[in-house]
Design a protein around this motif. Structure first.
Motif, PDB file in Angstrom:
ATOM      1  N   GLU A  85       4.348  -7.194  -7.279  1.00  0.00           N
ATOM      2  CA  GLU A  85       5.407  -6.240  -7.655  1.00  0.00           C
ATOM      3  C   GLU A  85       5.566  -5.145  -6.606  1.00  0.00           C
ATOM      4  O   GLU A  85       6.621  -4.514  -6.514  1.00  0.00           O
ATOM      5  N   TYR A  86       4.513  -4.900  -5.826  1.00  0.00           N
ATOM      6  CA  TYR A  86       4.521  -3.737  -4.939  1.00  0.00           C
ATOM      7  C   TYR A  86       4.472  -4.077  -3.459  1.00  0.00           C
ATOM      8  O   TYR A  86       4.778  -3.239  -2.608  1.00  0.00           O
ATOM      9  N   ILE A  87       4.085  -5.315  -3.138  1.00  0.00           N
ATOM     10  CA  ILE A  87       3.889  -5.676  -1.737  1.00  0.00           C
ATOM     11  C   ILE A  87       4.004  -7.195  -1.621  1.00  0.00           C
ATOM     12  O   ILE A  87       3.768  -7.911  -2.600  1.00  0.00           O
ATOM     13  N   ASN A  88       4.387  -7.689  -0.428  1.00  0.00           N
ATOM     14  CA  ASN A  88       4.361  -9.143  -0.246  1.00  0.00           C
ATOM     15  C   ASN A  88       3.321  -9.517   0.808  1.00  0.00           C
ATOM     16  O   ASN A  88       2.753  -8.649   1.475  1.00  0.00           O
ATOM     17  N   ALA A  89       3.089 -10.810   0.968  1.00  0.00           N
ATOM     18  CA  ALA A  89       1.989 -11.289   1.810  1.00  0.00           C
ATOM     19  C   ALA A  89       2.172 -10.958   3.286  1.00  0.00           C
ATOM     20  O   ALA A  89       1.208 -10.982   4.060  1.00  0.00           O
ATOM     21  N   ASN A  90       3.401 -10.649   3.687  1.00  0.00           N
ATOM     22  CA  ASN A  90       3.667 -10.332   5.093  1.00  0.00           C
ATOM     23  C   ASN A  90       3.521  -8.829   5.401  1.00  0.00           C
ATOM     24  O   ASN A  90       3.682  -8.415   6.546  1.00  0.00           O
ATOM     25  N   LYS A 128      -1.507 -17.176   1.657  1.00  0.00           N
ATOM     26  CA  LYS A 128      -1.588 -16.194   2.750  1.00  0.00           C
ATOM     27  C   LYS A 128      -1.751 -14.803   2.153  1.00  0.00           C
ATOM     28  O   LYS A 128      -1.481 -14.605   0.961  1.00  0.00           O
ATOM     29  N   ARG A 129      -2.136 -13.858   2.977  1.00  0.00           N
ATOM     30  CA  ARG A 129      -2.523 -12.547   2.443  1.00  0.00           C
ATOM     31  C   ARG A 129      -1.975 -11.388   3.286  1.00  0.00           C
ATOM     32  O   ARG A 129      -1.752 -11.550   4.503  1.00  0.00           O
ATOM     33  N   PRO A 130      -1.762 -10.220   2.667  1.00  0.00           N
ATOM     34  CA  PRO A 130      -1.335  -9.041   3.448  1.00  0.00           C
ATOM     35  C   PRO A 130      -2.500  -8.495   4.279  1.00  0.00           C
ATOM     36  O   PRO A 130      -3.658  -8.706   3.946  1.00  0.00           O
ATOM     37  N   ASP A 131      -2.171  -7.821   5.369  1.00  0.00           N
ATOM     38  CA  ASP A 131      -3.196  -7.228   6.239  1.00  0.00           C
ATOM     39  C   ASP A 131      -3.540  -5.817   5.781  1.00  0.00           C
ATOM     40  O   ASP A 131      -2.769  -5.169   5.076  1.00  0.00           O
ATOM     41  N   PRO A 137       0.381   1.727   7.047  1.00  0.00           N
ATOM     42  CA  PRO A 137       0.487   0.694   6.007  1.00  0.00           C
ATOM     43  C   PRO A 137       1.846   0.722   5.303  1.00  0.00           C
ATOM     44  O   PRO A 137       2.507   1.769   5.244  1.00  0.00           O
ATOM     45  N   ASP A 138       2.259  -0.428   4.778  1.00  0.00           N
ATOM     46  CA  ASP A 138       3.473  -0.489   3.945  1.00  0.00           C
ATOM     47  C   ASP A 138       3.201   0.056   2.553  1.00  0.00           C
ATOM     48  O   ASP A 138       4.119   0.518   1.878  1.00  0.00           O
ATOM     49  N   LEU A 139       1.951  -0.028   2.118  1.00  0.00           N
ATOM     50  CA  LEU A 139       1.582   0.457   0.785  1.00  0.00           C
ATOM     51  C   LEU A 139       0.242   1.176   0.872  1.00  0.00           C
ATOM     52  O   LEU A 139      -0.702   0.675   1.469  1.00  0.00           O
ATOM     53  N   ARG A 140       0.190   2.372   0.273  1.00  0.00           N
ATOM     54  CA  ARG A 140      -1.056   3.140   0.232  1.00  0.00           C
ATOM     55  C   ARG A 140      -1.537   3.175  -1.209  1.00  0.00           C
ATOM     56  O   ARG A 140      -0.869   3.742  -2.079  1.00  0.00           O
TER      57      ARG A 140
END
Length: 388
Positions: A85-90, A128-131, A137-140
């Protein structure tokens, strides 16, 4: 747009003025805590809180809470949240942790476990996974554990909100912008009179005083907020909120002045005031405060941050005695406030403060003190009041 609960983090001693700020902005269900105030609003209000609050350090959006007794229950609790809901794998994320717990005593370990739970969820679902990106960062993700109670929130601000964006030049011991704004609000500064910072350093108190006087949103000069990378980022809504805050800017008809005896500090302060687009309101000159006297006839509001002897070597006894002498002899009709972490040095001022407020400057415990300098003697003032 639906409403949700948010948390505004602040410094110790600012909870009441932050709650008042939130109410004035239009927040609902405002409740004070310790170093924080909770409130309710919609997405537009989250943008408004980040732009417009002077005494908030961060605006958090809680998304879940659960009990965690060990690393397994922590991992399960984090995995129970649908992170897609808050972030995608990329994309990328980072985890910030605050601990007050016997079960957990190592914040890096808790951050690592939380990171594992998030990336494992993506790997299991999508292959696959987010870095993790600590800098951009895209999400904190903000994790707060008190005893066994774990609260998970999204950090909508990113870098602390004291990073206004106008201060590029600093001196040896610059004051935090949120601390400066909170001191000004505690002192009762509202822009309805003349203002002086007699030891202005890099100009932070002057900039915050001018923004309060003109009702300018404090974070207008910030380059970015964390919510700008969120999946539901709404640029048009953000622009509309910014415009609504700018419509509340008011005119200022008094003077805001800063002194510093160091030429380098004067140059830095002028640069910072110009960066904040406040140079039409603020005048800065090279002066030794101890050789000055009040220039204006009406009431004068003074707020300053003198050296404590922590990072700047000075003769404290002489220095603080000169502060008291200068105020007494040269500044009648003045409310003078200053902050110090050197509680012993206050004894040398030779004046009795009418107020003492406990605050923290970083980890240093301080007192924010007020001295009322009357026209004539204090005795004369009381005699005049009895005549009324």
């Amino acid at each position: 747009m639906e409403n949700f609960k948010m948390i505004a983090k602040t410094f110790f001693g600012f909870e009441e003025i932050l709650a008042k700020e939130l109410q004035q902005l239009g927040a609902q269900e405002v409740q004070q805590g310790v170093r924080m105030v909770s409130f309710v609003g919609d997405k537009g209000f989250m943008y408004k809180a980040n732009l417009g609050l002077r005494t908030a350090l961060k605006i958090l959006k809680p998304i879940n809470s659960f009990r965690a007794y060990n690393e397994q229950t922590l991992y399960k609790g984090i995995q129970a949240i649908d992170w897609s809901e808050y972030i995608n794998a990329n994309q990328s994320f980072v985890v910030d942790v605050t601990l007050h717990s016997e079960q957990f005593n190592h914040s890096q370990f808790v951050a690592l476990k939380t990171k594992d739970a998030i990336v494992d969820q993506f790997r299991d679902r999508y292959g696959k996974r987010p870095d993790v990106d600590k800098d951009y960062p895209d999400l904190r993700v903000n994790l707060h554990i008190f005893n066994d109670q774990c609260s998970v929130a999204l950090d909508s601000s990113g870098n602390s909100l004291n990073q206004r964006g106008y201060r590029t030049a600093t001196n040896i011991a610059p004051i935090n912008e949120v601390l400066a704004a909170g001191m000004l609000l505690l002192s009762g500064w509202d822009g309805q009179g003349d203002f002086l910072d007699p030891m202005c350093g890099s100009g932070t108190i002057l900039a915050e005083a001018a923004m309060i006087a003109c009702n300018i949103p404090p974070n207008l000069n910030r380059k970015e907020f964390a919510f700008e990378k969120w999946n539901d980022w709404d640029n048009d809504l953000f622009d509309a909120v910014t415009d609504s805050l700018l419509k509340r800017v008011r005119e200022f008809h008094y003077t805001i002045k800063g002194y510093d005896k160091a030429p380098s500090a004067v140059m830095k302060a002028k640069d910072n005031i110009k960066n904040a687009n406040l140079d039409e309101y603020v005048t800065i000159t090279q002066e030794d405060f101890f050789r000055t006297e009040k220039e204006t006839r009406g009431p004068l509001h003074i707020v300053f941050n003198p050296p404590y002897g922590e990072r700047l070597e000075i003769d404290l006894e002489r220095f603080y005695r000169e502060i008291g002498d200068t105020l007494k002899q040269g500044y009648p009709g003045t409310n003078a406030w200053f902050i110090t972490a050197n509680l012993e040095a206050l004894k040398f001022v030779g004046l009795r403060p009418s107020r003492k407020i406990k605050l923290f400057n970083g980890k240093l415990e301080t007192r924010f003190v007020k001295y009322e300098m009357y026209e004539g003697s204090k005795k004369d003032k009381y005699l005049k009041e009895e005549d009324l």
